[in-house]
Motif scaffolding. Structure first.
Motif, PDB file in Angstrom:
ATOM      1  N   UNK B 131       0.820  -1.224   0.000  1.00 15.52           N
ATOM      2  CA  UNK B 131       0.000   0.000   0.000  1.00 15.52           C
ATOM      3  C   UNK B 131       0.849   1.267   0.000  1.00 15.52           C
ATOM      4  N   UNK B 132       2.168   1.089   0.020  1.00  9.70           N
ATOM      5  CA  UNK B 132       3.043   2.255  -0.013  1.00  9.70           C
ATOM      6  C   UNK B 132       3.137   2.993   1.313  1.00  9.70           C
ATOM      7  N   UNK B 133       2.936   2.264   2.408  1.00  9.82           N
ATOM      8  CA  UNK B 133       3.057   2.906   3.724  1.00  9.82           C
ATOM      9  C   UNK B 133       4.495   3.378   3.942  1.00  9.82           C
ATOM     10  N   UNK B 134       4.655   4.619   4.405  1.00 13.62           N
ATOM     11  CA  UNK B 134       5.979   5.184   4.664  1.00 13.62           C
ATOM     12  C   UNK B 134       6.462   4.933   6.091  1.00 13.62           C
ATOM     13  N   UNK B 135       5.535   5.022   7.035  1.00 14.02           N
ATOM     14  CA  UNK B 135       5.890   4.804   8.443  1.00 14.02           C
ATOM     15  C   UNK B 135       4.889   3.810   9.012  1.00 14.02           C
ATOM     16  N   UNK B 136       5.403   2.745   9.595  1.00 12.85           N
ATOM     17  CA  UNK B 136       4.538   1.690  10.137  1.00 12.85           C
ATOM     18  C   UNK B 136       4.809   1.546  11.628  1.00 12.85           C
ATOM     19  N   UNK B 137       3.754   1.420  12.416  1.00 11.52           N
ATOM     20  CA  UNK B 137       3.944   1.229  13.861  1.00 11.52           C
ATOM     21  C   UNK B 137       3.184  -0.009  14.313  1.00 11.52           C
ATOM     22  N   UNK B 138       3.857  -0.842  15.072  1.00  8.19           N
ATOM     23  CA  UNK B 138       3.231  -2.028  15.671  1.00  8.19           C
ATOM     24  C   UNK B 138       2.809  -1.698  17.101  1.00  8.19           C
ATOM     25  N   UNK B 139       2.043  -2.597  17.686  1.00  8.71           N
ATOM     26  CA  UNK B 139       1.533  -2.378  19.048  1.00  8.71           C
ATOM     27  C   UNK B 139       2.629  -2.594  20.098  1.00  8.71           C
ATOM     28  N   UNK B 140       2.342  -2.212  21.333  1.00 17.29           N
ATOM     29  CA  UNK B 140       3.309  -2.362  22.428  1.00 17.29           C
ATOM     30  C   UNK B 140       3.680  -3.842  22.630  1.00 17.29           C
ATOM     31  N   UNK B 141       4.977  -4.091  22.771  1.00 17.53           N
ATOM     32  CA  UNK B 141       5.477  -5.451  23.049  1.00 17.53           C
ATOM     33  C   UNK B 141       4.846  -6.473  22.105  1.00 17.53           C
TER      34      UNK B 141
END
Lengths: 411, 411
Positions: B131-141
């Motif tokens: 999808x062309x995501x530039x910044x990806x964040x996952x959940x805590x731990x």
């Protein structure tokens, strides 16, 4: 827009810009349109009624209900939950908020305008008194139209000293109903060069003036600029110890400043009032967020009051919305409500009508939530005292970690 | 609870305490049950879409949609509004958040559990990449069950150094998709006595480790106490300057602290991520409030990520809810979403399913709202630097104005 007596006046028409929707109350809209179990689920999220908790409705005396029916103002009353404690008795306080539109066109003689507001408020204050309200708060600059959008200086004539006629008007109700009243006025400070302030006067339940607080943060929003009339307050962040608990006042735009809310909390407030005058297009989506966030973060109750109606001025002006000059700031959307430290909140009063909302709150809930969530204990104020001190210096350098490969082209 | 592959496992059942309601998404519930014009009006208030603004839906590549269908994860994408400027080009960044449940029972061998999470995340990260995501964040731990409720020390074995296998797993995606990735892990600090931290690692779009941030505020909520495992972070409030903008991470419980949000703002953050692991009965009513308040108050974007599902542990424990010992902390309710400086917010991902939410944000909106609302200009930081410095002293005395008639009996 319909006035509370059913008469329609040109001065109160709804703006035609399409931004203001027709519904009167989000709560009622959802209740009427959702199945009961869905309504309950949505309320749980929107009003924070977790864990099977429910806001109980309070039964008010018939005389209050009769006044509401007769005068056409919205009347709602709720009771927040708190645990019973073993060593402290419950400290239940009944708090009321009044929202209202102005009573006469802004072209009427000023004294008539003010007196007409007094007259309009009298039955609503009586309803609060009859309901046993202990602390009552009116909206920002309740004794005048919110004329600061015009930038015309003549509206300064509405200003009064702290012990002026608006205070005197309320003092008699304070005595009659043994009620603390928070009165947000345009103040003229006679002893300091007749300068003007935006000030909340706190009237004790014996009718005495306990003290005042001056608005700490003065809005400049686009070309809407209240500092045309008054500047940042010089009274700090006082908490008023009244017969019914420790209270503070965060006037209007101060609600956008988490530090302002924090300061009242550090000084020990158990209820912080936010008398406001704010319009739909600017702030309506922020309105259910900011006071409620403050109640959560600071473990106190927050009480949000906003005025009602659209106020039309004789001379068109621009007002920060980028549109050509027009004669009104927009719709003051009412929606007064309470928020609690446990993240719950009451439904809001009408978006369009005058109203009185009442809540019973056990102030013990504040410490219960301080103990449960531990926000103060985990706050690390030392970090922030240090950061703010450094930030104030002209040579402050933000803590930034730059990617050393920032300017490397992607392979 | 149904896993994403449709298989039902005992380990993921919904708690039976009645507090968790059945609906999957508030947004979808309202959309399905309200008339279109009512839905639009309610969205205006709930999602802050004032002034005729609308969140545009983004069309994603078919491959991303196919992965979502095939693996059963929720996929939503929106675009925030911003004005065109005359002197700056738009700075549009595509940001993604992934929420997920764990992949194996907590009784499985630890390495199997971790690897199974890797395996489960791979197609979701691929969908973000496609999808062309530039910044990806996952959940805590994200690389382990959120076992801190058990107070058992054996879960510490999940901890890794900043350059451990979880980082290595993500680095290959960062390179492959030219993507910045924020990875919140349980960190073991080998060079400082093998102490454990709750840490977010920031991986640059070339796969390099830009830096780390350690959780500033550690929860003690009732008898739920994460400081059994790690204490308050020692990395300040860093803002990471990446190829796609200035970002910061406010880990989980830090979202209850407005000062923490503020500090990232003072250091220049344009997007602040809040990777979380939080359960329904505790925090669900706060979840739509706090990050959104921070976005408004600090004129930046906020990105909220929460894990999904109920994690069952072998040994029952008490967890701050006052109930007898039981084997789970409660339902992690997902509901990941974005908030913007103009007070708008996206709908949330599912409360029950894994998901990827994507938003396009023009970072120019931050300064536009700083200019419009003037919160920094009107903040009076000097008042608060002074107050916090005084508050830290043992002999701090709150600013209290007592009613001199406090103990006078009412007549």
């Amino acid at each position: 827009m319909e006035k509370s007596n059913g008469e329609v006046k040109e001065e109160f028409k709804a703006p035609s810009d399409g931004s203001v929707c027709g519904f009167d109350s989000l709560h009622r809209l959802l209740k009427e349109n959702l199945k009961p179990q869905h309504f309950q689920e949505v309320s749980r999220i929107i009003h924070g009624l977790n864990c099977g908790k429910a806001l109980k409705a309070i039964t008010l005396p018939k005389s209050a209900a009769a006044l509401s029916l007769d005068r056409g103002f919205d009347l709602q009353a709720f009771s927040f939950n708190a645990e019973k404690e073993l060593l402290r008795e419950p400290r239940i306080v009944r708090v009321g908020l009044i929202q209202n539109s102005i009573a006469l066109p802004t072209t009427a003689p000023f004294l008539d305008q003010k007196r007409a507001i007094f007259e309009k408020l009298e039955p609503i204050i009586d309803a609060a008194g009859a309901s046993g309200v202990n602390i009552l708060c009116l909206q920002e600059a309740w004794m005048m139209p919110f004329a600061f959008c015009t930038r015309e200086k003549r509206w300064c004539e509405f200003a009064e000293p702290v012990d002026g006629e608006s205070t005197k008007f309320l003092q008699k109700f304070a005595v009659k109903y043994n009620m603390v009243i928070i009165s947000s006025i345009l103040e003229r400070d006679i002893n300091h060069g007749e300068v003007i302030w935006n000030t909340a006067v706190v009237i004790g339940n014996h009718g005495n003036i306990i003290g005042k607080h001056r608005k700490n943060h003065i809005p400049r929003i686009g070309d809407f600029n209240e500092s045309t009339y008054y500047v940042e307050g010089n009274t700090g962040h006082p908490v008023f110890e009244t017969a019914y608990g420790k209270i503070a006042i965060n006037i209007c735009y101060g609600r956008h400043h988490p530090l302002n809310w924090l300061a009242f909390g550090l000084n020990g407030a158990e209820i912080v009032f936010n008398p406001s005058a704010t319009v739909g297009e600017l702030s309506e989506p922020m309105w259910p967020i900011e006071a409620r966030n403050a109640a959560i973060a600071n473990s106190y109750f927050a009480a949000s009051v906003n005025r009602v109606g659209t106020e039309i001025y004789p001379n068109p002006f621009t007002s920060g919305d980028g549109k050509p000059a027009h004669p009104d700031l927009g719709l003051f959307y009412g929606s007064s409500h309470f928020s609690a430290p446990d993240a719950s909140s009451t439904p809001s009063l009408s978006r369009n009508r005058d109203g009185l909302i009442i809540a019973d709150m056990d102030l013990n809930l504040c410490r219960q939530y301080k103990d449960k969530w531990g926000f103060r204990m985990t706050a690390r104020y030392d970090l922030y005292a240090d950061l703010l001190a450094r930030y104030l210096k002209p040579d402050f350098e933000p803590q930034v970690i730059s990617d050393p490969l920032l300017h490397k082209k992607s392979s």
